[in-house]
Each structure stands twice: as C-alpha cells, then as structure tokens.
Design a protein around this motif. Sequence first.
Motif, PDB file in Angstrom:
ATOM      1  N   ARG B 187       0.606  -1.199   0.063  1.00  0.00           N
ATOM      2  CA  ARG B 187      -0.382   0.102  -0.607  1.00  0.00           C
ATOM      3  C   ARG B 187       1.041   1.019  -0.184  1.00  0.00           C
ATOM      4  O   ARG B 187       1.899   1.287   0.687  1.00  0.00           O
ATOM      5  N   ASN B 188       0.518   2.257  -0.339  1.00  0.00           N
ATOM      6  CA  ASN B 188       0.975   4.116  -0.895  1.00  0.00           C
ATOM      7  C   ASN B 188       2.573   3.433  -0.713  1.00  0.00           C
ATOM      8  O   ASN B 188       3.375   4.479  -1.040  1.00  0.00           O
ATOM      9  N   ARG B 190       3.980  -0.128  -4.120  1.00  0.00           N
ATOM     10  CA  ARG B 190       4.447   0.249  -5.291  1.00  0.00           C
ATOM     11  C   ARG B 190       3.357  -1.209  -5.665  1.00  0.00           C
ATOM     12  O   ARG B 190       2.541  -2.298  -4.678  1.00  0.00           O
ATOM     13  N   GLN B 214       5.748   2.373  -9.065  1.00  0.00           N
ATOM     14  CA  GLN B 214       5.859   3.028  -7.969  1.00  0.00           C
ATOM     15  C   GLN B 214       4.842   3.983  -7.864  1.00  0.00           C
ATOM     16  O   GLN B 214       4.462   4.717  -8.738  1.00  0.00           O
ATOM     17  N   PHE B 215       4.238   4.353  -6.857  1.00  0.00           N
ATOM     18  CA  PHE B 215       2.984   4.962  -6.741  1.00  0.00           C
ATOM     19  C   PHE B 215       4.036   6.325  -5.884  1.00  0.00           C
ATOM     20  O   PHE B 215       4.432   6.894  -5.227  1.00  0.00           O
ATOM     21  N   VAL B 216       4.604   7.292  -6.674  1.00  0.00           N
ATOM     22  CA  VAL B 216       4.978   8.654  -6.164  1.00  0.00           C
ATOM     23  C   VAL B 216       3.593  10.191  -6.818  1.00  0.00           C
ATOM     24  O   VAL B 216       3.237  10.547  -8.034  1.00  0.00           O
TER      25      VAL B 216
END
Lengths: 314, 520
Positions: B187-188, B190, B214-216
């Motif tokens: 979570r938050n 990748r 990847q979450f950015v």
Amino acid sequence: MRYLVRRTASFVVVLFGVSTLSFALGVFAPGDPAELFLERALGRPPTDVQIKEQRHQMGLDRPLAERYLAWLTGVTRGDLGESWSTGRGVFTELIEALPHTVILALAALTAAIGVAVPVGVAAAARPRSLVDHGSRIAAVLGSSLPSFFLGYLLMLVFGVHLRLLPVVGASSASHLVLPAVTLAASLAATFTRVIRSNVLVSLSEEYVRAARARGVSEGLVLFRHALQPSLIPFITIVGLSLGHLLSGAVIVEWIFSWPGLGKLGVDAINNRDYPLIQGWVLVMSAAFAASNLMADLAYMWADPRVRLARGAEA
Amino acid sequence: MGQVATLPRHLLVLAALLAACGGPVPLTQQTLSVGVGADRFLTELPSRPDLGKYPLNAGVFDTLVRMDERFQVEPMLAERWTYDRAANTYRFALRRGVRFHDGTELTADDVKYTFDLIIKAYPHNYEELGTESIHAADRYVVEVTPTRTNQRLAEQIAHPIWGINRQRSDPLRPVGTGPFRFVDYTRNSRFVVERFDGYWNPSRVAKVHRLTFQFVADPQARMLAARGGQLDLVSDVPPSVIPALEQPGSNLQILRSDVGTFDALNFNIHGGAPFTFGSDPAVREAVGLAIDRLAVVRAAWGTAAEPSTTWIPPAVLGQHASVIKAPSFNPDRAAHVLDAAGWRMGTDGIRQKDGRQLSLAYSVTFPPSEHRTAPEFIQRQLKDVGIETRIELMGDAGVSGARRRNGEYDIVHLTGNQNEPYPCFLPDLQYYSKSMAAPTRWTAPGGATDTAIEACRAAADIAEARRHAADAIHQLVDVEHILIPIAGLRRIWAARMNVRGFVPHPSDTNQRWEGVHLVR
C-alpha cells in the motif's frame, strides 16, 4: 510528584480540547462527506436518494451532540472509527504509518544532533573564525530554506546529477537519506546556534577557567566542562523539536513518497476522509503534547535546581 | 613485487565484471520501473475486485472485449458475441484454452462469478444488470440479459473494471488471465507484476520479466526520479516541463497519446438566483464566441493538448464528429449578440441589463491544477467583450462537488475521461434530463438532447450510436450553447531513451504493458 500530576492533567485537558476541535473540523467544513464518498465509490455523481441513504449509513443525520458523544466514547476506548476512503480502521491506518514517520524523525534527529554538536562546539571554541562564520551562514540557509525547496534541490543534486541516492520510495535504507537530511536541515541549524551560544557562555565561567588553570587539556575542557552543562537546556530544545519534525514530515513525506503519518494526513485531507483526519489530528497533537511533557520531565531529571524549584512551587 | 604481479589480474577481473554489467540485459530478465500517481487502490473499498484493474490497470486481467487506442471494441476473452434483440440477450462465446495465472482454465462460471461480484460491488452503476442477468449457458458460453433493453453492453464492458477474476480467488491476491501475473502490492508504495509465460495470445506475451509500478504522488518528484534513472517510465508529465525534456541532450523522451480527456465549460441553465445568467441563451452563445480556444490551449497546455470542438474524443464519434461545429472565436459577433439581447456596455467595461451587471460565477472544479492557466485566459478574453467572471477555485473535492450539486455557479470548468467506447457514455452521464444524478438537474436541457441520447442507447449498431451521440453533442454545443469544448488533452509520458514498445493509450485505465521493453 504533584507537579507531575498537574502536568499530566493539563496534557489530558489539551487532548480533550484537540479532540473537540478536530470533531468540529469535520462537522463544519464545507461539502458533504456522504456525497464525496459516493462519487468516489460509484465513479459518477450520486443521486439525491443515494446521498440520503449514505448520510444515514454514516450517521450524519444523527444529532450533533449524539455524534460527538459517540465519537468521544470511541476515542476513550481507542476506537477512532473507520476510514471512509479505505474502509479500514483509523487506528490501523495510523499504526501502519507511524513506524515510517518514527524512523524518519529519528534519522533526522540523529543527523541534526550529529552535525550540530561538533560544529557548534567548534564554532564556540573559535568565535569569529572561518568555522564560526561558515556555520552561521549554513544555519541561516538551513533554517530559511523551505523543506520542499531543499528536498527538490537534494533530489536534483544527489539523485539526478550525481546519481548517488534514490529520489522516491521507502524500500531500502538508502531511500531514507534524502528525506532525513531535508527534515534535519533546519533542526541542525537551530541546534548548532544553541550549542554554540551555550558553550560560549560556559567557556567564560569560573570553573572552566579553573580547569584550564589546572592544566586540563583543551579537548577535555570543551567537551566535558563546557559542553556537558550546555546540554541541559538543549534537552528542552530537542524535545520541542519533535513538533517541528512531525509538521515538517508532512511536506517531506509527500514529496519523497515516504509512506508515513505526514503523507497519510495529506491523503486523508485530499479524500475528505473526516474520521481519518480527526484521528490524525488527535495523534499528532498527542505526540506534540507528549513530547513537551517528556522534555519538561527530562529537564527536571537532568537539572536538580529545576527539580527543587518546581518541588517548592508545588 | 607480488602486489605488482597481481595488479593486471585484478584489472582483468574488473574489466570482465564491467563488460558483464555493460552488456544488454536479455528481455527475459528485464525489469522496468514505472512511476504512476498516488495509490488510488487505497480508496477502493476492500470488498471490490478492483486491485490490479482500476484505476491502475497493470495487465493482470483481460476483459471479454477491450477498447483499442482508437476507441474501437475488439475481441479479447470473448472470441465473438451476438445480440438477440427479441430476448434482449447477449451471447459471448469464450476463447478456449485460456489459462488463469494459477493454471486453471477460463470458463463461463468464472465470467458469471466476476460479473456478479462487480454488480454487487457497484449496485448503482450498472442498474440494468442484476445477478440474475448473468447465466453460464455452457462451459464456454455466457449469456447476459440486461433488465432493460441495452444494445450498448459490449462497449460498456470493455472498461477494465470488467476484467475476469478466477472464481473464488482472493481479490487482494488477484488472479486473472492477463499477460502479467500479480506478485506484490505494498500500500502507498508499489504494485509488482511478472510476465505470465502461459498467456493465451502468443503475439502478446509480455517482453519484460517484471514491472514495478511505483506510486509517486508528486509529479515533480516523479520527473526527477526518471531523470535520475530510478524510474524508466513516468505518467502525467506536467506540460510545463515538456519543452525542456524535448531539448537535445535530455535523457528522457516524451510520448504522447491521442486525445482522451476533455476540458470544457458548462453552463448552469436552471439555476436559482443569483445563478441565473446561464438561462439567457444570448449570454451562453456570446461566451462561446468570445473564447479563442487555440490561444487558450497553446498558453495553458502547450503541446499536451489540442483545441476541441467535439467535447469527447473525435475518434469515439467516427465520421459523425464533423456534425459538431462549435463556435469559432469571434469577439465582434459576441458583442453583437449581447447588444441585441439588451446587455449594454457599462462605463466600467462590464455589460449590464436592467441594472444588473453581467458578472458570472466561474467555478473551477477540483483539482484546479488540471485546468492549468486556462481559467485565467478565458477570464481575460471574456472581459474583452464586457463579461466579468469571478473565478472560484475549489479548494477540495468536497466543496467542488457540493457547488455542482447545489447549482451554485453560472459556469463550471470541468475535465473528464473517455474510458469506454460507448459513445453516449458522457452525454448520458452529464446531460440526460431524466438522470437522477444531482448535478445533471442544472445542465440538462431535455428535448432533442434527451431524444438523441435515448436513440443512442437503442441504436442497433455502433455506427448508428455514434450518429446519435454526435447529434446529442451538436444540440448541446451548437444549438443550446450549454457546453463549450475547450481542449482535448493527451496522456503525456516520459521514458528513458532506451525504453521501446510503449504505446500511450488515450485512456490511461486501458493502457497496455506487454510490448514495453528496454534496448541498450
């Protein structure tokens, strides 16, 4: 002991005040949480009937006093409700994010102290020297650069040009370096100036002159006789800086995609997730108040004069 | 002496190591990092089977049919389908021999299981489907009978949300039939997938071994991570950085999709006081004539957008897109229309009529950054013909939604996506007067627009549906002047120079990943 009880009581009062304010924040902020929830859940604008049903499910149609009482009762039991955006417990969300922020804050604090103590002592040992002037300029820069700007700057230098460090994410120790340095910069600046001025005052004390007269080495004079007494007021500064670390972490975590409490708070605000916002505000305020309390107690423990004076007051 | 003797040996080993590092990584071992926005799986309810499908479609799932880059429907897990008009039933014939990532074969029961799950998770989105609508006729045939006549079902289920799950699999450990199989979701942080070697379509087996999304959330940080080599490919490049990245010497390439997102102005035509300006057709027409959309688009988005006349992507309407003309920039004509309607220029440069100034509440939906500087440019252009606008940037989605629901605006600036090939999806959603959605009550004109939308739903084939969709938009844009298309936005990606095989899809939820790979 009475002092301790009094301070703890005021801590509880502060928490009660904050909890009331954070509840009010959710109630009086514009916009309808039920509508927002549905719009996100359905992926399209909801109908009036759907909104009415959702308001009922969320308990938003209950009297304000009843909602407040229910929320407060839940808080005292450690039940902060359920996140509207993730469907998970608010407490769970906070607990999962907390270690990331603690790691970041500890790393930043360690870095700040690690830089501030030697530089502050060196600047005090040779006032108006190159080291002193250099540390002053660095301190001004460190405390005046906004963390988002410094963060991007560090990304550009160490991530893009030198390619030494990763820019975003939290999957390894190297990911910690840039956010921790960004967060530490302004702290290190403050700490350095505090250490410098305290050591400078200590160096002019009689006991330091006496030590030098006894032929004690300069290193020992600086680090034992001058630095040690200077660390007592420093404890308070470090304790109070926890608030800075938590508030600074909001921006730093966001730009570095660090999945801690700060980023969780921004996400909660973006999603209008009131239960999560309320829980977040409560936890951050509690951490801030607790750090002040602990700094106070540590100061008392470290300095017998304070202990005696506070004992007499009580 | 011994040290000197060992030095060449060390150098040889070092050279060998460097040569090994510098060589091309075989496709079968390649890993690729993709930077995408904030983790929006977080905001999906846990009971929904959305992980890996929507909003981020990571290639774990296949749908029965899919939407290609030209918004056309093409077969995927369903080899063919028929519609029995009399029975109002679709029959989807499944491709045989398709395997899930756990090795089991795809059957009609999996499709029924998935559809039932989605219908249950989104009870209000698919009102024309109930759990009794889905029937596994045999091992490879699924019958779908909507609760009311719906000839557009095949286009609607092209949305990736209809990706087929293995029956009774855990939605949080998703099992699909797509070219990538699920590996990990943090979570938050990748979402990781790996190539599925048993993919049913040999020409579409993934080229790389592993993809890490990847979450950015911060777009600037995403760009810096790509420039620094941490990410190979990043989404939603801010238009302001495109010119710099297209300079010689940049280590990134810019990849643009066709238009897939709209940016438009919308009038409140049924507002109560003081939001009544939109009920005056002359004001609506004049606003459309006073806006130079080419100048607005160039200034606000640069090469990331193009001026729009059709509101939704023209490819969705096919040849019928030309039916929609949209007002051309003509400030003199705008002034004339306002003069004729009794709106006289005041001494302060703002028109008035019956003592009331022509001052519009201009609501910019959240997040305002999506509209770039377009509202300010439009405000300037409207001022030139004597129309004042009070820009209200919505601070968050809650306020934005409440204003729209309550009709507290004269004009609202909106963006939206075309994520399915159903041509009437957006007109139906936003301008059908019998819709129960709250914002529609302020914008839907009824009459010919409703007739066109209903005809679109009932159209026998896609060409006819497109014609009716174009008619509905023509009514809104050219006849009623309720809708003013401004821009068609492209998806902008940045990739390292060695990234190949990535074709940006105009709808990011329909993006495909199997062709992407790295070259030396």
